[in-house]
Design an enzyme around this catalytic site. Structure first.
Site, PDB file in Angstrom:
ATOM      1  N   TYR A  13      35.713  38.800  43.947  1.00 57.60           N
ATOM      2  CA  TYR A  13      36.517  37.741  43.327  1.00 57.60           C
ATOM      3  C   TYR A  13      36.261  36.394  44.007  1.00 57.60           C
ATOM      4  O   TYR A  13      36.179  35.365  43.341  1.00 57.60           O
ATOM      5  CB  TYR A  13      38.005  38.092  43.435  1.00 57.60           C
ATOM      6  CG  TYR A  13      38.382  39.307  42.629  1.00 57.60           C
ATOM      7  CD1 TYR A  13      38.727  39.191  41.279  1.00 57.60           C
ATOM      8  CD2 TYR A  13      38.399  40.578  43.203  1.00 57.60           C
ATOM      9  CE1 TYR A  13      39.075  40.311  40.534  1.00 57.60           C
ATOM     10  CE2 TYR A  13      38.745  41.691  42.470  1.00 57.60           C
ATOM     11  CZ  TYR A  13      39.074  41.560  41.127  1.00 57.60           C
ATOM     12  OH  TYR A  13      39.413  42.661  40.390  1.00 57.60           O
TER      13      TYR A  13
ATOM     14  N   ASP B  10      35.742  47.574  33.957  1.00 59.79           N
ATOM     15  CA  ASP B  10      36.338  46.559  34.826  1.00 59.79           C
ATOM     16  C   ASP B  10      35.230  45.724  35.499  1.00 59.79           C
ATOM     17  O   ASP B  10      34.353  45.216  34.815  1.00 59.79           O
ATOM     18  CB  ASP B  10      37.284  47.236  35.829  1.00 59.79           C
ATOM     19  CG  ASP B  10      38.023  46.270  36.739  1.00 59.79           C
ATOM     20  OD1 ASP B  10      38.979  45.636  36.264  1.00 59.79           O
ATOM     21  OD2 ASP B  10      37.639  46.138  37.909  1.00 59.79           O
TER      22      ASP B  10
ATOM     23  N   HIS C 159      44.667  50.182  31.516  1.00 64.86           N
ATOM     24  CA  HIS C 159      43.371  49.676  31.972  1.00 64.86           C
ATOM     25  C   HIS C 159      42.430  50.790  32.436  1.00 64.86           C
ATOM     26  O   HIS C 159      41.220  50.702  32.277  1.00 64.86           O
ATOM     27  CB  HIS C 159      43.637  48.702  33.134  1.00 64.86           C
ATOM     28  CG  HIS C 159      42.414  48.116  33.752  1.00 64.86           C
ATOM     29  ND1 HIS C 159      41.668  47.141  33.138  1.00 64.86           N
ATOM     30  CD2 HIS C 159      41.805  48.352  34.950  1.00 64.86           C
ATOM     31  CE1 HIS C 159      40.647  46.806  33.923  1.00 64.86           C
ATOM     32  NE2 HIS C 159      40.710  47.521  35.028  1.00 64.86           N
TER      33      HIS C 159
END
Length: 299
Positions: free
Chosen positions: A210, A103, A270
């Protein structure tokens, strides 16, 4: 071989890192976790690598867990995150490293490997595509829909309020909710993630990854490196039931990596290394030993 996981402190790149360690072998492995996890996500892989002769470090990345938590968004620019990896490798005194990442850890690791910041022996990446393929994917409606949360995270205060509500239970709920094999995430594991997210300033730091990416982008030298061909032997492991990242983001990786082994895990989400540790570990072990890497059941 010592295969118990212990926690230590490491000074690197001007920060104080909380690092899970396992093994004391002559080779070095560094494991980079993703969002919104921590070093705990590598609990199944660390003992395996220790048994294979590695000293294994799994740091809580900057802002996570008990690691230093700088306060500004720009402190989480990708350049700083890449420099953290270099600092940790230098602190370990390693001349060659097995870099394993998932990730957000994978996003950092791809650029670190492509820019050849430090010598890598091998690279293992899970459920995070090559930066060029990710960028191409974000131009499609299909992937944009999957990546809606990246844009939600750009809003001021609201994402913190949503994720932090009720003792940050949404963080652990997000992991379990998107998992295909929910039994792999018992209460005590989810509690580790919830507690880490509930620390003062932790969620803001996690979101800063982010926000810094959208606001500051990628430094020119790292962006240029993304166009070079990766020479480091690479194993890519991909859980096909990832709700955030489509399998199609892996298509074309073989043209960007000289020595690539790619394995898909059907019916796995995931959170691949936690959800299917037996399959993932069998793949890692075979690949490091130079044997044929097994396919996942049903692949």
């Amino acid at each position: 071989v010592v295969t118990t996981i212990e926690t230590t402190r490491v000074d690197a790149n001007g920060l104080d890192f909380e690092v899970a360690t396992c093994g004391d072998g002559p080779k070095f492995a560094l494991c980079l976790h993703g969002f919104p996890e921590c070093s705990t996500s590598w609990r199944y892989q660390m003992p395996l690598l220790a048994e294979m002769g590695y000293t294994v470090w799994a740091p809580n990345l900057r802002g996570y867990g008990g690691t230093s938590r700088p306060g500004r968004v720009r402190d989480y620019r990708i350049r700083h995150l890449v420099d953290d990896v270099a600092g940790l490798i230098d602190a370990a005194g390693a001349d060659r490293t097995l870099l394993m990442a998932h990730d957000w850890g994978g996003a950092i690791a791809w650029l670190f490997a492509l820019a050849e910041i430090r010598p890598l022996e091998r690279f293992i990446v899970m459920n995070l595509p090559h930066p060029l393929l990710f960028r191409r994917g974000l131009r499609t409606l299909k992937q944009l829909r999957r990546s809606w949360y990246i844009f939600f995270f750009q809003l001021p205060w609201l994402p913190e309020a949503v994720l932090g509500a009720n003792g940050a239970r949404r963080v652990s709920g997000m992991i379990r909710g998107s998992a295909s094999r929910k039994e792999r995430f018992p209460g005590e594991v989810l509690e580790v993630y919830r507690k880490n997210a509930d620390r003062p300033g932790a969620i803001r730091a996690m979101l800063a990854y982010y926000r810094a990416y959208i606001r500051h982008g990628v430094d020119k030298d790292l962006a240029r490196a993304a166009f070079s061909k990766l020479e480091t032997p690479t194993l890519m492991i991909w859980g096909e039931d990832d709700i955030a990242l489509g399998k199609e983001l892996t298509y074309g990786t073989e043209e960007l990596v000289t020595d690539l082994t790619l394995r898909y895990l059907p019916g796995v989400s995931h959170w691949v290394q936690q959800e299917a540790p037996e399959t993932v570990n069998a793949m890692i072990e075979a690949w490091i030993e130079g044997r044929e890497v097994p396919m996942a059941p049903g692949a």
